[in-house]
Design an enzyme around this catalytic site. Structure first.
Site, PDB file in Angstrom:
ATOM      1  CG  ASN A 183      91.488  19.969  -0.576  1.00  0.00           C
ATOM      2  OD1 ASN A 183      92.522  19.433  -0.968  1.00  0.00           O
ATOM      3  ND2 ASN A 183      91.171  21.198  -0.909  1.00  0.00           N
ATOM      4  CD  GLU A 213      95.893  25.948  -5.162  1.00  0.00           C
ATOM      5  OE1 GLU A 213      95.562  26.908  -4.417  1.00  0.00           O
ATOM      6  OE2 GLU A 213      95.326  24.860  -5.149  1.00  0.00           O
ATOM      7  CB  CYS A 272      92.219  26.138  -2.136  1.00  0.00           C
ATOM      8  SG  CYS A 272      92.235  25.432  -3.790  1.00  0.00           S
ATOM      9  CD  GLU A 330     101.002  23.251 -10.650  1.00  0.00           C
ATOM     10  OE1 GLU A 330     100.236  22.277 -10.742  1.00  0.00           O
ATOM     11  OE2 GLU A 330     101.932  23.298  -9.817  1.00  0.00           O
TER      12      GLU A 330
HETATM   13  O1  TXE Z   1      97.697  20.932   5.316  1.00  0.00           O
HETATM   14  P1  TXE Z   1      99.212  20.890   4.963  1.00  0.00           P
HETATM   15  P2  TXE Z   1      96.919  20.553   6.655  1.00  0.00           P
HETATM   16  C1  TXE Z   1      94.676  24.604   4.527  1.00  0.00           C
HETATM   17  C2  TXE Z   1      93.433  24.586   5.373  1.00  0.00           C
HETATM   18  C3  TXE Z   1      93.803  23.642   6.462  1.00  0.00           C
HETATM   19  C4  TXE Z   1      95.258  23.980   6.664  1.00  0.00           C
HETATM   20  C5  TXE Z   1      96.083  22.913   7.288  1.00  0.00           C
HETATM   21  O2  TXE Z   1      93.205  25.847   5.926  1.00  0.00           O
HETATM   22  O3  TXE Z   1      93.055  23.856   7.623  1.00  0.00           O
HETATM   23  O4  TXE Z   1      95.730  24.223   5.366  1.00  0.00           O
HETATM   24  O5  TXE Z   1      95.830  21.684   6.667  1.00  0.00           O
HETATM   25  C6  TXE Z   1     102.417  17.982   3.509  1.00  0.00           C
HETATM   26  N1  TXE Z   1     107.160  19.767   4.235  1.00  0.00           N
HETATM   27  N2  TXE Z   1      94.628  23.708   3.392  1.00  0.00           N
HETATM   28  O6  TXE Z   1      97.775  20.700   7.869  1.00  0.00           O
HETATM   29  O7  TXE Z   1     100.052  20.730   6.186  1.00  0.00           O
HETATM   30  C7  TXE Z   1     101.298  17.164   4.096  1.00  0.00           C
HETATM   31  O8  TXE Z   1     101.780  15.901   4.515  1.00  0.00           O
HETATM   32  C8  TXE Z   1     106.633  19.167   3.171  1.00  0.00           C
HETATM   33  C9  TXE Z   1      94.409  24.330   2.128  1.00  0.00           C
HETATM   34  O9  TXE Z   1      96.326  19.250   6.491  1.00  0.00           O
HETATM   35  O10 TXE Z   1      99.483  22.037   4.096  1.00  0.00           O
HETATM   36  C10 TXE Z   1     100.333  17.094   2.934  1.00  0.00           C
HETATM   37  O11 TXE Z   1     100.779  16.111   2.002  1.00  0.00           O
HETATM   38  N3  TXE Z   1     105.350  18.754   3.120  1.00  0.00           N
HETATM   39  C11 TXE Z   1      94.601  23.418   1.017  1.00  0.00           C
HETATM   40  C12 TXE Z   1     100.466  18.479   2.317  1.00  0.00           C
HETATM   41  O12 TXE Z   1     101.721  18.981   2.771  1.00  0.00           O
HETATM   42  C13 TXE Z   1     104.591  18.959   4.206  1.00  0.00           C
HETATM   43  C14 TXE Z   1      94.416  21.993   1.168  1.00  0.00           C
HETATM   44  C15 TXE Z   1      99.375  19.458   2.730  1.00  0.00           C
HETATM   45  O13 TXE Z   1      99.320  19.528   4.142  1.00  0.00           O
HETATM   46  C16 TXE Z   1     105.093  19.579   5.369  1.00  0.00           C
HETATM   47  C17 TXE Z   1      94.700  21.509   2.499  1.00  0.00           C
HETATM   48  C18 TXE Z   1     106.444  19.993   5.355  1.00  0.00           C
HETATM   49  N4  TXE Z   1     107.031  20.603   6.411  1.00  0.00           N
HETATM   50  C19 TXE Z   1      94.762  22.371   3.545  1.00  0.00           C
HETATM   51  N5  TXE Z   1     104.100  19.648   6.289  1.00  0.00           N
HETATM   52  C20 TXE Z   1      94.379  23.920  -0.373  1.00  0.00           C
HETATM   53  N6  TXE Z   1      95.117  24.943  -0.784  1.00  0.00           N
HETATM   54  O14 TXE Z   1      93.594  23.371  -1.114  1.00  0.00           O
HETATM   55  C21 TXE Z   1     103.006  19.092   5.726  1.00  0.00           C
HETATM   56  N7  TXE Z   1     103.298  18.656   4.466  1.00  0.00           N
END
Ligand code: TXE
Length: 483
Positions: A150, A248, A282, A461
Protein backbone atom coordinates in the site's frame (compact mmCIF):
# COMPACT_ATOMS: atom_id res chain seq x y z
CA UNK A 1 -0.98 10.16 -19.07
CA UNK A 2 2.80 10.21 -18.70
CA UNK A 3 4.64 6.93 -18.55
CA UNK A 4 8.29 6.54 -17.65
CA UNK A 5 8.28 2.88 -18.67
CA UNK A 6 7.05 1.47 -21.90
CA UNK A 7 8.79 -1.92 -22.07
CA UNK A 8 8.40 -4.69 -19.50
CA UNK A 9 11.40 -4.48 -17.18
CA UNK A 10 13.09 -7.50 -15.67
CA UNK A 11 14.00 -6.87 -12.05
CA UNK A 12 16.80 -8.50 -10.09
CA UNK A 13 17.72 -9.22 -6.53
CA UNK A 14 20.47 -7.12 -4.96
CA UNK A 15 22.83 -9.30 -2.96
CA UNK A 16 26.29 -8.43 -1.64
CA UNK A 17 26.43 -5.28 -3.77
CA UNK A 18 25.49 -6.99 -7.08
CA UNK A 19 22.24 -7.13 -9.04
CA UNK A 20 21.61 -10.83 -9.64
CA UNK A 21 18.81 -13.03 -11.03
CA UNK A 22 16.98 -15.50 -8.76
CA UNK A 23 18.69 -18.89 -8.45
CA UNK A 24 15.53 -20.57 -9.74
CA UNK A 25 15.52 -18.37 -12.89
CA UNK A 26 11.78 -18.01 -12.31
CA UNK A 27 9.93 -14.72 -12.50
CA UNK A 28 6.51 -13.41 -11.46
CA UNK A 29 4.50 -10.87 -13.43
CA UNK A 30 3.92 -7.39 -12.03
CA UNK A 31 0.89 -5.50 -13.33
CA UNK A 32 -0.25 -1.88 -13.35
CA UNK A 33 -3.67 -2.27 -11.67
CA UNK A 34 -5.07 0.89 -13.28
CA UNK A 35 -4.50 -0.35 -16.84
CA UNK A 36 -4.03 -4.09 -16.43
CA UNK A 37 -0.78 -3.95 -18.42
CA UNK A 38 2.19 -6.06 -17.41
CA UNK A 39 5.00 -3.72 -16.36
CA UNK A 40 7.73 -5.91 -14.89
CA UNK A 41 9.04 -9.41 -14.29
CA UNK A 42 9.86 -9.94 -10.63
CA UNK A 43 12.35 -12.55 -9.36
CA UNK A 44 10.56 -15.48 -7.74
CA UNK A 45 13.21 -16.01 -5.10
CA UNK A 46 13.36 -18.80 -2.57
CA UNK A 47 15.35 -20.06 0.38
CA UNK A 48 18.60 -20.29 -1.63
CA UNK A 49 18.44 -16.57 -2.53
CA UNK A 50 17.66 -15.65 1.08
CA UNK A 51 20.60 -17.80 2.25
CA UNK A 52 22.87 -15.96 -0.17
CA UNK A 53 21.59 -12.56 0.99
CA UNK A 54 22.02 -13.39 4.68
CA UNK A 55 25.52 -14.76 4.01
CA UNK A 56 26.42 -11.58 2.10
CA UNK A 57 25.03 -9.26 4.77
CA UNK A 58 27.80 -7.67 6.79
CA UNK A 59 27.88 -5.02 9.48
CA UNK A 60 30.08 -2.77 7.45
CA UNK A 61 28.64 0.72 7.89
CA UNK A 62 31.09 2.25 10.33
CA UNK A 63 29.57 4.17 13.22
CA UNK A 64 31.07 7.44 11.99
CA UNK A 65 29.69 7.08 8.45
CA UNK A 66 26.12 6.06 9.18
CA UNK A 67 24.39 9.44 9.31
CA UNK A 68 26.26 10.56 6.21
CA UNK A 69 25.18 7.44 4.32
CA UNK A 70 21.55 8.06 5.25
CA UNK A 71 21.83 11.66 4.04
CA UNK A 72 23.31 10.49 0.73
CA UNK A 73 20.50 8.02 0.25
CA UNK A 74 17.98 10.82 0.94
CA UNK A 75 19.75 12.94 -1.71
CA UNK A 76 19.55 10.04 -4.17
CA UNK A 77 15.80 9.63 -3.63
CA UNK A 78 15.32 13.38 -4.01
CA UNK A 79 17.19 13.39 -7.32
CA UNK A 80 14.94 10.63 -8.66
CA UNK A 81 11.75 11.88 -6.96
CA UNK A 82 9.60 12.35 -10.06
CA UNK A 83 10.63 9.01 -11.56
CA UNK A 84 9.89 7.29 -8.22
CA UNK A 85 6.45 8.95 -7.97
CA UNK A 86 5.63 7.64 -11.46
CA UNK A 87 6.86 4.14 -10.63
CA UNK A 88 4.88 4.06 -7.38
CA UNK A 89 1.73 5.21 -9.11
CA UNK A 90 2.10 2.64 -11.90
CA UNK A 91 2.81 -0.19 -9.49
CA UNK A 92 0.04 0.54 -6.97
CA UNK A 93 -2.63 2.38 -9.01
CA UNK A 94 -2.49 5.31 -6.57
CA UNK A 95 -2.80 8.87 -7.91
CA UNK A 96 0.58 10.19 -8.97
CA UNK A 97 -0.32 13.40 -7.12
CA UNK A 98 -0.45 11.38 -3.89
CA UNK A 99 2.86 9.65 -4.61
CA UNK A 100 4.40 13.09 -5.33
CA UNK A 101 3.01 14.75 -2.21
CA UNK A 102 3.14 11.91 0.34
CA UNK A 103 5.00 8.70 -0.55
CA UNK A 104 8.20 10.07 -2.03
CA UNK A 105 8.67 13.14 0.22
CA UNK A 106 8.13 10.88 3.21
CA UNK A 107 10.75 8.41 1.93
CA UNK A 108 13.27 11.27 1.73
CA UNK A 109 12.26 12.49 5.18
CA UNK A 110 12.65 9.01 6.69
CA UNK A 111 16.34 8.98 5.75
CA UNK A 112 16.96 12.60 6.76
CA UNK A 113 15.10 12.17 10.03
CA UNK A 114 17.00 9.03 11.05
CA UNK A 115 20.31 10.62 10.00
CA UNK A 116 19.55 13.30 12.60
CA UNK A 117 18.30 10.77 15.14
CA UNK A 118 21.49 8.72 14.82
CA UNK A 119 23.66 11.84 15.17
CA UNK A 120 21.83 12.96 18.29
CA UNK A 121 21.32 9.57 19.90
CA UNK A 122 22.25 9.33 23.55
CA UNK A 123 22.61 6.39 25.87
CA UNK A 124 22.04 6.25 29.60
CA UNK A 125 24.33 6.47 32.60
CA UNK A 126 23.25 5.33 36.08
CA UNK A 127 25.44 6.19 39.04
CA UNK A 128 25.17 4.08 42.17
CA UNK A 129 27.12 3.79 45.38
CA UNK A 130 30.46 2.21 44.45
CA UNK A 131 29.78 1.81 40.74
CA UNK A 132 28.87 3.51 37.53
CA UNK A 133 26.57 1.93 34.92
CA UNK A 134 26.52 3.02 31.33
CA UNK A 135 24.61 1.71 28.36
CA UNK A 136 26.11 0.79 25.02
CA UNK A 137 24.12 0.32 21.84
CA UNK A 138 25.19 -2.43 19.51
CA UNK A 139 23.80 -3.51 16.13
CA UNK A 140 21.66 -6.64 16.08
CA UNK A 141 23.39 -8.05 13.01
CA UNK A 142 21.25 -9.03 10.03
CA UNK A 143 17.67 -7.76 10.15
CA UNK A 144 14.81 -8.80 7.88
CA UNK A 145 12.35 -6.18 6.63
CA UNK A 146 9.05 -7.33 5.11
CA UNK A 147 6.82 -4.67 3.62
CA UNK A 148 3.38 -4.46 1.99
CA UNK A 149 2.02 -2.98 -1.22
CA UNK A 150 0.00 0.00 0.00
CA UNK A 151 2.87 2.40 0.78
CA UNK A 152 5.80 0.53 -0.76
CA UNK A 153 8.70 3.00 -0.62
CA UNK A 154 7.32 4.94 2.36
CA UNK A 155 7.27 1.83 4.57
CA UNK A 156 10.47 0.24 3.25
CA UNK A 157 12.41 3.44 3.98
CA UNK A 158 10.73 3.77 7.40
CA UNK A 159 12.44 0.51 8.37
CA UNK A 160 15.63 0.65 6.28
CA UNK A 161 16.80 4.05 7.56
CA UNK A 162 16.90 3.19 11.29
CA UNK A 163 18.10 -0.37 10.58
CA UNK A 164 21.15 0.90 8.65
CA UNK A 165 21.50 3.85 11.00
CA UNK A 166 21.98 1.51 13.95
CA UNK A 167 24.70 -0.36 12.04
CA UNK A 168 22.77 -3.46 11.02
CA UNK A 169 22.79 -5.05 7.63
CA UNK A 170 19.46 -5.47 5.96
CA UNK A 171 17.71 -8.13 3.91
CA UNK A 172 14.51 -6.60 2.57
CA UNK A 173 11.58 -8.49 1.03
CA UNK A 174 9.11 -6.04 -0.53
CA UNK A 175 5.63 -7.01 -1.64
CA UNK A 176 5.64 -9.02 -4.84
CA UNK A 177 2.80 -6.77 -6.04
CA UNK A 178 4.86 -3.55 -5.82
CA UNK A 179 8.56 -4.24 -6.36
CA UNK A 180 9.54 -1.24 -8.53
CA UNK A 181 10.52 1.40 -5.99
CA UNK A 182 12.31 -1.19 -3.82
CA UNK A 183 14.46 -1.98 -6.85
CA UNK A 184 15.12 1.74 -7.34
CA UNK A 185 16.02 2.07 -3.64
CA UNK A 186 18.63 -0.69 -4.03
CA UNK A 187 20.12 1.27 -6.94
CA UNK A 188 20.12 4.48 -4.91
CA UNK A 189 21.75 2.79 -1.91
CA UNK A 190 24.34 1.25 -4.26
CA UNK A 191 25.07 4.65 -5.83
CA UNK A 192 25.31 6.25 -2.38
CA UNK A 193 28.35 4.06 -1.76
CA UNK A 194 26.92 1.77 0.93
CA UNK A 195 29.32 -1.05 1.83
CA UNK A 196 28.62 -4.21 -0.17
CA UNK A 197 26.19 -6.36 1.74
CA UNK A 198 24.89 -3.63 4.04
CA UNK A 199 21.58 -3.60 2.13
CA UNK A 200 20.23 -6.63 0.27
CA UNK A 201 16.99 -7.01 -1.60
CA UNK A 202 15.26 -10.33 -2.24
CA UNK A 203 12.07 -10.22 -4.29
CA UNK A 204 9.46 -12.93 -4.23
CA UNK A 205 6.33 -14.38 -2.71
CA UNK A 206 5.53 -14.18 0.99
CA UNK A 207 5.22 -17.91 1.68
CA UNK A 208 8.51 -18.54 -0.19
CA UNK A 209 11.07 -15.72 0.10
CA UNK A 210 9.27 -14.05 3.03
CA UNK A 211 8.93 -17.24 5.01
CA UNK A 212 12.56 -18.19 4.34
CA UNK A 213 13.69 -14.82 5.69
CA UNK A 214 11.53 -15.04 8.82
CA UNK A 215 12.74 -18.57 9.60
CA UNK A 216 16.42 -17.97 8.80
CA UNK A 217 18.61 -18.58 11.87
CA UNK A 218 21.06 -15.89 10.73
CA UNK A 219 18.42 -13.16 10.95
CA UNK A 220 18.26 -11.50 14.37
CA UNK A 221 15.09 -9.43 13.98
CA UNK A 222 12.07 -9.09 11.75
CA UNK A 223 10.18 -5.87 11.19
CA UNK A 224 6.95 -6.70 9.38
CA UNK A 225 4.10 -4.53 8.12
CA UNK A 226 1.16 -6.31 6.55
CA UNK A 227 -2.08 -8.12 7.25
CA UNK A 228 -2.95 -9.51 10.69
CA UNK A 229 -3.29 -13.12 9.47
CA UNK A 230 0.18 -12.99 7.88
CA UNK A 231 1.56 -11.29 11.01
CA UNK A 232 0.40 -14.27 13.06
CA UNK A 233 2.30 -16.65 10.75
CA UNK A 234 5.41 -14.48 10.96
CA UNK A 235 5.22 -14.44 14.76
CA UNK A 236 4.71 -18.22 14.92
CA UNK A 237 7.88 -18.96 12.98
CA UNK A 238 10.09 -16.21 14.43
CA UNK A 239 9.22 -16.66 18.11
CA UNK A 240 10.87 -20.09 18.67
CA UNK A 241 14.15 -18.57 17.50
CA UNK A 242 13.70 -15.65 19.94
CA UNK A 243 14.07 -13.06 17.19
CA UNK A 244 13.16 -9.51 17.97
CA UNK A 245 9.81 -8.83 16.32
CA UNK A 246 7.98 -5.68 15.35
CA UNK A 247 4.56 -6.30 13.83
CA UNK A 248 2.53 -3.46 12.34
CA UNK A 249 -0.72 -5.07 11.26
CA UNK A 250 -4.25 -4.19 10.24
CA UNK A 251 -6.77 -1.71 11.57
CA UNK A 252 -10.48 -0.90 11.68
CA UNK A 253 -10.05 2.59 12.95
CA UNK A 254 -12.86 4.76 14.27
CA UNK A 255 -13.43 8.37 13.30
CA UNK A 256 -15.45 9.75 16.23
CA UNK A 257 -17.38 12.93 15.48
CA UNK A 258 -19.08 14.79 18.35
CA UNK A 259 -21.89 17.29 17.75
CA UNK A 260 -19.67 20.14 18.97
CA UNK A 261 -17.00 19.45 16.31
CA UNK A 262 -16.07 22.00 13.66
CA UNK A 263 -18.47 20.52 11.09
CA UNK A 264 -16.58 21.34 7.89
CA UNK A 265 -13.21 20.30 9.32
CA UNK A 266 -14.74 17.03 10.52
CA UNK A 267 -16.22 16.30 7.09
CA UNK A 268 -12.90 17.01 5.35
CA UNK A 269 -11.02 14.93 7.92
CA UNK A 270 -13.46 12.03 7.71
CA UNK A 271 -13.22 11.92 3.91
CA UNK A 272 -9.43 12.06 3.95
CA UNK A 273 -9.22 9.39 6.68
CA UNK A 274 -11.70 7.15 4.88
CA UNK A 275 -10.45 7.34 1.33
CA UNK A 276 -6.76 8.32 1.17
CA UNK A 277 -4.94 5.82 -1.05
CA UNK A 278 -8.36 4.28 -1.91
CA UNK A 279 -8.80 3.40 1.77
CA UNK A 280 -5.73 1.16 1.65
CA UNK A 281 -3.82 2.57 4.62
CA UNK A 282 -3.72 0.65 7.89
CA UNK A 283 -4.62 3.95 9.62
CA UNK A 284 -7.72 4.67 7.52
CA UNK A 285 -10.82 5.65 9.45
CA UNK A 286 -13.26 3.11 8.07
CA UNK A 287 -15.81 3.25 10.94
CA UNK A 288 -17.38 6.69 11.22
CA UNK A 289 -19.16 7.18 14.54
CA UNK A 290 -21.30 10.33 14.64
CA UNK A 291 -23.25 11.85 17.54
CA UNK A 292 -26.94 11.38 16.79
CA UNK A 293 -27.74 15.11 17.14
CA UNK A 294 -25.84 15.81 13.89
CA UNK A 295 -25.96 12.34 12.34
CA UNK A 296 -28.34 13.02 9.45
CA UNK A 297 -26.82 16.35 8.47
CA UNK A 298 -23.30 14.91 8.74
CA UNK A 299 -24.05 11.81 6.67
CA UNK A 300 -25.75 13.91 3.99
CA UNK A 301 -22.72 16.23 3.73
CA UNK A 302 -20.32 13.28 3.81
CA UNK A 303 -22.11 11.50 0.97
CA UNK A 304 -22.21 14.70 -1.11
CA UNK A 305 -18.48 15.18 -0.68
CA UNK A 306 -17.65 11.53 -1.39
CA UNK A 307 -19.81 11.54 -4.54
CA UNK A 308 -17.84 14.52 -5.84
CA UNK A 309 -14.44 12.81 -5.53
CA UNK A 310 -12.61 12.50 -8.82
CA UNK A 311 -11.84 8.87 -9.57
CA UNK A 312 -9.86 7.73 -12.58
CA UNK A 313 -6.50 7.84 -14.31
CA UNK A 314 -3.82 7.91 -11.57
CA UNK A 315 -1.57 9.85 -13.96
CA UNK A 316 -4.00 12.80 -14.03
CA UNK A 317 -2.82 15.26 -11.36
CA UNK A 318 -6.45 16.08 -10.48
CA UNK A 319 -7.36 12.47 -9.66
CA UNK A 320 -8.28 11.93 -6.00
CA UNK A 321 -8.94 8.17 -6.15
CA UNK A 322 -6.99 5.71 -8.27
CA UNK A 323 -7.23 1.95 -8.69
CA UNK A 324 -7.13 -0.67 -5.95
CA UNK A 325 -4.02 -2.82 -5.78
CA UNK A 326 -5.40 -5.66 -7.93
CA UNK A 327 -8.61 -7.06 -9.43
CA UNK A 328 -8.46 -9.81 -6.79
CA UNK A 329 -8.36 -7.26 -3.99
CA UNK A 330 -11.26 -5.37 -5.58
CA UNK A 331 -13.22 -8.66 -5.59
CA UNK A 332 -12.58 -8.93 -1.86
CA UNK A 333 -13.75 -5.37 -1.23
CA UNK A 334 -16.83 -5.87 -3.41
CA UNK A 335 -17.57 -9.01 -1.40
CA UNK A 336 -17.82 -6.81 1.69
CA UNK A 337 -20.26 -4.46 -0.10
CA UNK A 338 -22.45 -7.50 -0.90
CA UNK A 339 -22.10 -8.70 2.69
CA UNK A 340 -23.13 -5.27 3.97
CA UNK A 341 -26.38 -5.51 2.01
CA UNK A 342 -27.05 -9.00 3.43
CA UNK A 343 -26.36 -7.60 6.90
CA UNK A 344 -29.07 -4.96 6.38
CA UNK A 345 -26.92 -2.02 5.32
CA UNK A 346 -27.93 0.70 2.87
CA UNK A 347 -25.28 1.72 0.33
CA UNK A 348 -25.64 5.51 0.26
CA UNK A 349 -23.10 6.03 -2.51
CA UNK A 350 -20.54 4.03 -4.46
CA UNK A 351 -20.31 0.27 -4.29
CA UNK A 352 -20.06 -0.05 -8.06
CA UNK A 353 -17.28 -0.01 -10.65
CA UNK A 354 -17.07 3.40 -12.29
CA UNK A 355 -17.25 3.65 -16.05
CA UNK A 356 -13.90 5.09 -17.17
CA UNK A 357 -12.34 5.73 -20.58
CA UNK A 358 -9.19 4.00 -21.91
CA UNK A 359 -6.44 3.47 -20.91
CA UNK A 360 -8.01 2.80 -17.50
CA UNK A 361 -11.31 1.30 -18.69
CA UNK A 362 -10.44 -2.14 -17.30
CA UNK A 363 -8.56 -1.07 -14.18
CA UNK A 364 -9.31 -2.26 -10.65
CA UNK A 365 -11.41 0.78 -9.72
CA UNK A 366 -14.26 0.93 -7.22
CA UNK A 367 -16.38 4.03 -6.55
CA UNK A 368 -15.96 5.38 -3.00
CA UNK A 369 -18.62 3.84 -0.82
CA UNK A 370 -20.56 4.95 2.26
CA UNK A 371 -22.78 2.40 4.01
CA UNK A 372 -25.31 3.17 6.75
CA UNK A 373 -27.83 1.18 8.78
CA UNK A 374 -25.50 -1.58 9.95
CA UNK A 375 -25.17 -2.95 13.44
CA UNK A 376 -21.78 -1.76 14.75
CA UNK A 377 -20.99 -5.36 15.68
CA UNK A 378 -21.65 -6.92 12.25
CA UNK A 379 -18.81 -8.30 10.13
CA UNK A 380 -18.76 -5.38 7.66
CA UNK A 381 -18.39 -2.92 10.53
CA UNK A 382 -15.71 -4.87 12.42
CA UNK A 383 -13.50 -6.60 9.82
CA UNK A 384 -10.71 -4.85 7.95
CA UNK A 385 -11.89 -4.20 4.37
CA UNK A 386 -8.85 -2.17 3.24
CA UNK A 387 -10.66 -0.40 0.43
CA UNK A 388 -12.70 2.75 -0.30
CA UNK A 389 -15.57 1.75 1.99
CA UNK A 390 -16.70 3.41 5.22
CA UNK A 391 -19.61 2.51 7.46
CA UNK A 392 -21.45 5.21 9.45
CA UNK A 393 -23.06 4.65 12.85
CA UNK A 394 -24.85 7.02 15.25
CA UNK A 395 -24.11 7.25 18.99
CA UNK A 396 -25.87 9.02 21.86
CA UNK A 397 -23.22 9.57 24.53
CA UNK A 398 -19.48 9.84 25.03
CA UNK A 399 -19.48 6.49 26.87
CA UNK A 400 -21.24 4.81 23.97
CA UNK A 401 -18.81 6.39 21.48
CA UNK A 402 -15.81 5.02 23.38
CA UNK A 403 -17.41 1.60 23.75
CA UNK A 404 -18.21 1.39 20.02
CA UNK A 405 -14.75 2.65 19.12
CA UNK A 406 -13.10 -0.01 21.29
CA UNK A 407 -15.48 -2.80 20.28
CA UNK A 408 -13.31 -4.43 17.60
CA UNK A 409 -10.31 -6.77 17.65
CA UNK A 410 -8.07 -4.06 16.19
CA UNK A 411 -6.52 -1.09 17.98
CA UNK A 412 -4.21 0.82 15.69
CA UNK A 413 -5.47 4.40 15.40
CA UNK A 414 -8.46 6.64 16.04
CA UNK A 415 -9.43 10.21 15.25
CA UNK A 416 -11.66 12.30 17.48
CA UNK A 417 -13.42 15.46 16.34
CA UNK A 418 -14.62 17.84 19.08
CA UNK A 419 -14.10 21.43 20.24
CA UNK A 420 -14.49 20.40 23.91
CA UNK A 421 -10.91 20.25 25.17
CA UNK A 422 -11.69 18.25 28.29
CA UNK A 423 -13.66 15.70 26.29
CA UNK A 424 -10.84 15.41 23.74
CA UNK A 425 -8.34 14.44 26.44
CA UNK A 426 -10.83 12.16 28.20
CA UNK A 427 -11.71 10.24 25.06
CA UNK A 428 -8.09 10.08 23.86
CA UNK A 429 -7.18 8.52 27.21
CA UNK A 430 -10.01 5.97 27.02
CA UNK A 431 -9.50 4.71 23.46
CA UNK A 432 -7.74 1.37 23.02
CA UNK A 433 -5.42 2.46 20.20
CA UNK A 434 -1.72 3.05 19.70
CA UNK A 435 -2.26 6.39 17.96
CA UNK A 436 -5.05 8.92 18.62
CA UNK A 437 -5.50 12.06 16.56
CA UNK A 438 -7.67 14.92 17.83
CA UNK A 439 -9.12 17.21 15.15
CA UNK A 440 -6.68 15.81 12.61
CA UNK A 441 -5.67 12.56 10.97
CA UNK A 442 -2.34 11.20 9.77
CA UNK A 443 -0.44 14.18 11.10
CA UNK A 444 2.93 12.58 11.78
CA UNK A 445 5.89 13.71 13.82
CA UNK A 446 8.52 11.06 13.20
CA UNK A 447 9.80 11.31 16.78
CA UNK A 448 6.56 9.85 18.16
CA UNK A 449 5.82 6.17 18.84
CA UNK A 450 3.86 4.38 16.13
CA UNK A 451 2.15 1.00 16.41
CA UNK A 452 -0.99 -0.72 17.59
CA UNK A 453 -2.60 -2.72 20.37
CA UNK A 454 -4.67 -5.90 20.24
CA UNK A 455 -4.67 -7.50 16.77
CA UNK A 456 -3.07 -4.40 15.24
CA UNK A 457 0.37 -5.54 16.25
CA UNK A 458 3.22 -5.71 18.69
CA UNK A 459 5.86 -3.09 19.37
CA UNK A 460 6.42 0.52 18.42
CA UNK A 461 8.56 2.13 15.75
CA UNK A 462 9.38 5.82 15.25
CA UNK A 463 12.12 8.02 16.74
CA UNK A 464 13.73 6.47 19.79
CA UNK A 465 11.51 3.39 19.50
CA UNK A 466 13.00 2.54 16.09
CA UNK A 467 16.54 3.02 17.41
CA UNK A 468 15.69 0.75 20.33
CA UNK A 469 14.15 -1.91 18.12
CA UNK A 470 17.06 -1.99 15.68
CA UNK A 471 19.76 -2.20 18.36
CA UNK A 472 20.67 -4.24 21.39
CA UNK A 473 21.53 -2.30 24.53
CA UNK A 474 24.22 -3.52 26.86
CA UNK A 475 24.72 -2.30 30.40
CA UNK A 476 28.32 -1.98 31.60
CA UNK A 477 28.74 -1.77 35.37
CA UNK A 478 32.12 -0.45 36.50
CA UNK A 479 33.04 -0.76 40.16
CA UNK A 480 34.60 2.43 41.45
CA UNK A 481 37.31 2.09 44.07
CA UNK A 482 36.38 3.66 47.39
CA UNK A 483 38.04 7.08 47.85
O1 TXE B 1 -0.80 -8.77 2.80
P1 TXE B 1 0.30 -9.66 3.45
P2 TXE B 1 -1.82 -9.07 1.61
C1 TXE B 1 -4.16 -6.20 5.12
C2 TXE B 1 -5.36 -5.84 4.28
C3 TXE B 1 -5.25 -6.79 3.15
C4 TXE B 1 -4.73 -8.03 3.84
C5 TXE B 1 -4.02 -9.00 2.97
O2 TXE B 1 -6.53 -6.11 4.99
O3 TXE B 1 -6.49 -7.03 2.54
O4 TXE B 1 -3.83 -7.52 4.79
O5 TXE B 1 -3.10 -8.33 2.15
C6 TXE B 1 4.65 -10.91 2.84
N1 TXE B 1 5.92 -15.00 5.64
N2 TXE B 1 -3.00 -5.36 4.88
O6 TXE B 1 -2.13 -10.53 1.48
O7 TXE B 1 0.15 -11.09 3.06
C7 TXE B 1 4.12 -10.43 1.52
O8 TXE B 1 4.87 -11.00 0.46
C8 TXE B 1 6.59 -13.87 5.44
C9 TXE B 1 -2.74 -4.38 5.88
O9 TXE B 1 -1.32 -8.45 0.41
O10 TXE B 1 0.31 -9.34 4.88
C10 TXE B 1 4.30 -8.93 1.65
O11 TXE B 1 5.66 -8.59 1.42
N3 TXE B 1 6.12 -12.86 4.68
C11 TXE B 1 -1.45 -3.73 5.70
C12 TXE B 1 3.95 -8.69 3.11
O12 TXE B 1 4.12 -9.95 3.75
C13 TXE B 1 4.93 -13.04 4.09
C14 TXE B 1 -0.84 -3.62 4.40
C15 TXE B 1 2.52 -8.21 3.34
O13 TXE B 1 1.62 -9.12 2.74
C16 TXE B 1 4.17 -14.22 4.25
C17 TXE B 1 -1.18 -4.70 3.50
C18 TXE B 1 4.72 -15.23 5.07
N4 TXE B 1 4.09 -16.41 5.29
C19 TXE B 1 -2.26 -5.49 3.76
N5 TXE B 1 3.02 -14.10 3.54
C20 TXE B 1 -1.04 -2.67 6.67
N6 TXE B 1 -0.96 -2.99 7.95
O14 TXE B 1 -0.74 -1.56 6.28
C21 TXE B 1 3.04 -12.89 2.96
N7 TXE B 1 4.20 -12.24 3.27
Amino acid sequence: MSRTMSAVRTLSNYIGGSFVPPQSSQFLDDFNPATGERIARVPRSGAADVDAAVAAARNQVSASGRAELLEKIADGIEQRAEELAQLESQDTGKPVALARSVDIPRAILNFRFFAGAVRHDQTACHEMAGALNYTLRRPLGVVGLITPWNLPLYLLTWKTAPALGMGNSVVAKPSELTPLTAQALAEIIHDAGAPRGAFNLVHGLGPEAGQALVGHPGVAAISFTGGTATGAKVAASAAPQFKKLSLELGGKNPTVVFADADFEAAIAGTVRAGFLNQGQVCLCGSRVLVERKIYERFVEALVARVRSMKIGDPGDPKTELGALISPQHRDKVEGYVRLAKQEGGAVLCGGERPSLPPPVANGAFLAPTVIAGLSPSCRTATEEIFGPVVTVHPFDSEEEAVSLANGVRYGLAASVWTTDLARAHRVAGALAAGVVWVNCWLLRDLRTPFGGVKDSGVGREGGQWSLDFFSEVRNVCVALPAP
